[in-house]
Motif scaffolding. Structure first.
Motif, short mmCIF file in Angstrom:
data_model
loop_
_atom_site.label_atom_id
_atom_site.label_comp_id
_atom_site.label_asym_id
_atom_site.label_seq_id
_atom_site.Cartn_x
_atom_site.Cartn_y
_atom_site.Cartn_z
N MET B 251 0.83 -1.20 0.00
CA MET B 251 0.00 0.00 0.00
C MET B 251 0.87 1.26 0.00
SD MET B 251 -3.13 0.46 -0.23
CE MET B 251 -3.83 2.08 -0.52
N LEU B 254 2.67 1.55 -3.45
CA LEU B 254 1.69 1.85 -4.49
C LEU B 254 1.22 3.30 -4.37
CD1 LEU B 254 -0.90 -0.41 -5.93
CD2 LEU B 254 -1.78 1.70 -5.08
N TYR B 285 4.02 10.66 7.82
CA TYR B 285 3.70 9.70 8.88
C TYR B 285 4.48 10.03 10.15
CZ TYR B 285 1.60 6.77 5.27
OH TYR B 285 0.83 6.29 4.26
N ASN B 295 -2.10 5.90 14.76
CA ASN B 295 -1.99 5.15 13.52
C ASN B 295 -3.21 5.34 12.64
OD1 ASN B 295 -2.49 1.96 12.49
ND2 ASN B 295 -0.56 2.96 12.00
N GLU B 296 -4.41 5.44 13.26
CA GLU B 296 -5.64 5.54 12.49
C GLU B 296 -5.70 6.83 11.68
OE1 GLU B 296 -5.52 5.45 15.75
OE2 GLU B 296 -6.59 7.17 16.59
N VAL B 297 -5.17 7.92 12.27
CA VAL B 297 -5.16 9.20 11.56
C VAL B 297 -4.24 9.12 10.35
CG1 VAL B 297 -4.69 11.66 11.76
CG2 VAL B 297 -5.61 10.41 13.70
N ILE B 299 -3.53 6.41 8.60
CA ILE B 299 -4.21 5.65 7.55
C ILE B 299 -5.23 6.53 6.85
CG2 ILE B 299 -5.80 3.74 7.11
CD1 ILE B 299 -4.51 2.27 9.40
N PHE B 300 -6.01 7.26 7.66
CA PHE B 300 -7.07 8.11 7.13
C PHE B 300 -6.49 9.18 6.18
CE2 PHE B 300 -9.95 11.83 7.87
CZ PHE B 300 -11.03 11.31 7.19
N SER B 302 -3.50 9.33 4.69
CA SER B 302 -2.86 8.85 3.46
C SER B 302 -3.90 8.35 2.47
CB SER B 302 -1.81 7.79 3.75
OG SER B 302 -2.28 6.87 4.67
N GLY B 303 -5.01 7.78 2.99
CA GLY B 303 -6.10 7.40 2.10
C GLY B 303 -6.66 8.60 1.36
N LEU B 306 -4.11 9.91 -1.29
CA LEU B 306 -4.08 9.05 -2.47
C LEU B 306 -5.35 9.23 -3.30
CD1 LEU B 306 -2.72 6.85 -4.10
CD2 LEU B 306 -3.79 5.15 -2.64
#
Lengths: 344, 338
Positions: B251, B254, B285, B295-297, B299-300, B302-303, B306
């Protein structure tokens, strides 16, 4: 080259084509029969017990019913030539966790809100991929990631339990029953859902106007566009169907595990693709059928069951599954090419 | 008219250098707001994190340039680490490390042959490879982390952590050397340019005398080797090969490659830009963690990044498609007549 030699080569290619044709027609059900025969053979040899029993056969279908539900919907995407919906895992997790959260307003509210959330995800995919023509793989992967972030931020990495949130015992019981309800004490509700979906989707895909237009969209998008088919709407509809079946799968998985959490449904994306592609749908689109996808799901179920009965470890199972996957798809691609039905 | 062309040129320049702008932006914001961000220790740790994914991104970028996809990079990273460290006690690093890298290359070769010669879609091939390798890793290790504990391994681990140039450890230097040489190879040599040609239009490339199959296979081999190098070096530095070593890399790499401006459609992209994109994501990060967010922030956010980059590119393409074939000057003429 003399005439005689010419004849010889022709004959050989015909016989080869004959074999591949059988493979092509019998398709995945050939593999299903093969696995069942293998199971019976091993049982006769005494290597495994309890393969050919009614309860084991039911178990096999039961174990893959959720995968089947998700794969059947996702098949529409593959059929439309858009690979797969890799956002399925978090769609399942999000709809499941939303349903559990909404159990405080009763069972009906939980189900309705889960489907609303599922539809929204489907619409986002439909807009991005149908309208803006984003590459489906990266888009659904990105959305998967984003939805994962949403779940983990909103619920702060926590899991939630139906019995701690629901307003009444009744709601919890109903929610638990999504997975646990048994008809005639044997046939589980997910299995019934799977069978209904197979009939419904088979009709939609091969008999309805929508299915035929979707096939043309998948096989030749430009031609479809020029012949007046609303391609954007077709692709969008495929993604919405997939999101809805993922919602159904998500509700079932959540009901099974009795916990709403971000990791529910993990792995269902690739598993569903495996089932769809083993079932004879090509990623190029416009080829394959719902019955084939069901066959793919059954093959995965049979394979898992046989390997477990044989005592193969979980991790070695992965390895074997991966290799069989590539072999089956490779043979399928080869047969299509040799029959001149694929230019790839 | 003149004005319009300028605007277009600026837009396209912005597109090309987007990732550099993004990097500077993220870096400045983090320097200003994140506590303990701008100091040698933290910057070194960022560079160390970049080393693995930056190396892996080289291969992945080349795969995308030839118009394919490689989902198996994450498991190749772990596989190489497991081979390299697992065989160390038997044969020593001198043999096991090259073996690990060769294993990565072989996996890439199998991927490439299946894609180019058997003509199975790369999405499927590498997905099958991902499943199979995952199983292989767990079967070989029995689910345990492989750790090496002898003096030689620790000495090498120490050496890999020591800074040759301030802030640059050997792994970082290896990554940068690889990135620069692949960048030059792709841009400046004929063989390198051919990768773009194959990805842009493989039929045309073939007609022009470029063996597209060969380039596709080579791309997969490079991807396998790069993933293996990234994985084995990381494992040697930490003197342990955990089984989730490469899990997040797919991920990560990519996202970085796409944000860096390499196109999924093939024929467009650059290794150096991917590297800067990996650097940007890592900085982001790192900053998020320093800001005390979880960690959840990460992920959120970077989602979201992208997704917005993908949507922006699609939107540009969509607007472009809408006006393709239109002749604005004729329309204007028509309007003046009426």
């Amino acid at each position: 080259m003399s005439d005689l030699e010419q004849n010889k080569t022709d004959l050989r290619s015909v016989s080869q084509t004959g074999f591949l044709k059988i493979l092509n027609v019998a398709g995945i059900y050939g593999v299903v029969v093969l696995f069942i025969l293998l199971g019976i053979f091993l049982q006769l040899l005494g290597v495994i017990n309890n393969f050919m029993t009614a309860s084991n056969m039911l178990n096999i279908v039961d174990a893959v019913s959720m995968l089947g539900i998700v794969a059947l919907g996702m098949a529409f995407i593959t059929y439309s030539g858009h690979f797969a919906d890799l956002s399925a895992p978090t769609t399942m997790a999000l709809t499941g966790i939303v349903a559990v959260q909404m159990l405080q307003f009763g069972f009906v509210a939980a189900i309705v809100s889960a489907f609303i959330v599922g539809t929204i995800i489907g619409l986002i995919n439909a807009f991005a991929i149908g309208k803006l023509k984003v590459n489906p793989i990266i888009w659904t992967l990105a959305l998967n990631y984003m939805t994962l972030g949403v779940i983990r931020v909103i619920w702060a990495n926590k899991q939630i339990y139906p019995d701690m949130i629901a307003s009444s015992e009744k709601a919890v019981e109903l929610f638990d029953n999504i997975y646990r309800l048994r008809f005639f004490n044997k046939i589980a509700l997910p299995m019934i859902m799977l069978i209904i979906l197979v009939f419904l989707f088979h009709f939609v895909m091969s008999k309805s106007k929508f299915g035929i237009q979707l096939k043309i969209t998948g096989a030749a998008k430009k031609s479809a566009e020029y012949s007046g088919i609303n391609v954007e709407r077709m692709i969008g509809a495929a993604f919405i169907i997939s999101a809805l079946t993922a919602t159904l799968g998500g509700l079932t998985v959540t009901s099974l595990s009795r916990v709403g959490a971000w990791y529910n449904g993990a792995g269902y994306d690739f598993k569903a693709v495996t089932a769809i592609v083993i079932g004879g749908m090509t990623l190029a689109g416009g080829r394959g059928s719902i019955i084939g996808v069901l066959g793919g799901v059954l093959v995965i179920g049979l394979m898992n069951n046989l390997m477990t009965l044989l005592g193969v470890g979980t991790f070695s199972q992965d390895m074997i599954r991966g290799i069989i996957f590539i072999i089956v798809v490779g043979l399928n691609a080869k047969s299509l090419r040799n029959l001149g039905r694929d230019d790839a | 008219m003149r004005n319009k062309i300028n605007k277009k040129q600026i837009l396209s320049l912005g597109d090309r250098y987007r990732i550099y702008v993004l990097f500077v932006l993220v870096f400045v914001v983090m320097t200003l707001f994140a506590p303990h961000f701008f100091n040698a220790w933290n910057l070194t740790s960022i560079m160390k994190t970049v080393a693995m994914n930056g190396t892996v991104a080289i291969g992945f970028t080349i795969i995308l340039i030839v118009g394919q996809l490689d989902l198996s990079i994450g498991t190749i990273i772990t596989f190489a680490a497991v081979i390299g460290l697992g065989l160390k006690d038997a044969v020593g690093y001198g043999v096991s490390v090259p073996l690990a890298i060769i294993a990565g290359g072989l996996i890439g070769l199998i991927n490439g042959l299946l894609v180019a010669k058997v003509k199975i879609n790369s999405f499927i091939v590498t997905l099958g490879m991902l499943t199979a390798l995952q199983g292989a890793i767990y079967t070989i290790t029995g689910g345990n982390t492989i750790a090496v504990t002898d003096d030689q391994a620790f000495a090498i681990s120490d050496w890999l952590q020591h800074q040759i140039v301030p802030m640059l450890t050997p792994r970082v230097i290896i990554a940068i050397v690889l990135v620069v040489s692949f960048s030059i190879f792709l841009r400046r040599t004929r063989k390198g340019r051919n990768f773009f040609m194959v990805g842009g239009n493989s039929k045309t490339a073939w007609l022009a005398g470029v063996d597209s199959d060969k380039y596709t296979i080579v791309a997969f081999v490079i991807s396998g080797v790069m993933a293996a190098i990234g994985g084995i070096l990381f494992a040697m530095e930490s003197a342990a090969a955990t089984l989730n070593l490469g899990t997040n890399s797919l991920m990560y790499v990519l996202s970085a490659t796409i944000i860096g401006g390499t196109s999924m459609a093939g024929g467009k992209g650059g290794v150096f830009r991917s590297f800067i994109a990996v650097l940007t994501l890592t900085t982001l990060y790192n900053g998020i963690v320093l800001l005390g967010l979880g960690n959840e922030v990460q992920i959120f956010i970077s989602g979201i990044i992208l997704a917005s980059v993908i949507l922006y590119e699609a939107f540009v393409e969509y607007r472009h498609d809408k006006v393709v074939g239109q002749r604005p000057e004729l329309l204007k003429e028509l309007n003046t007549i009426q």
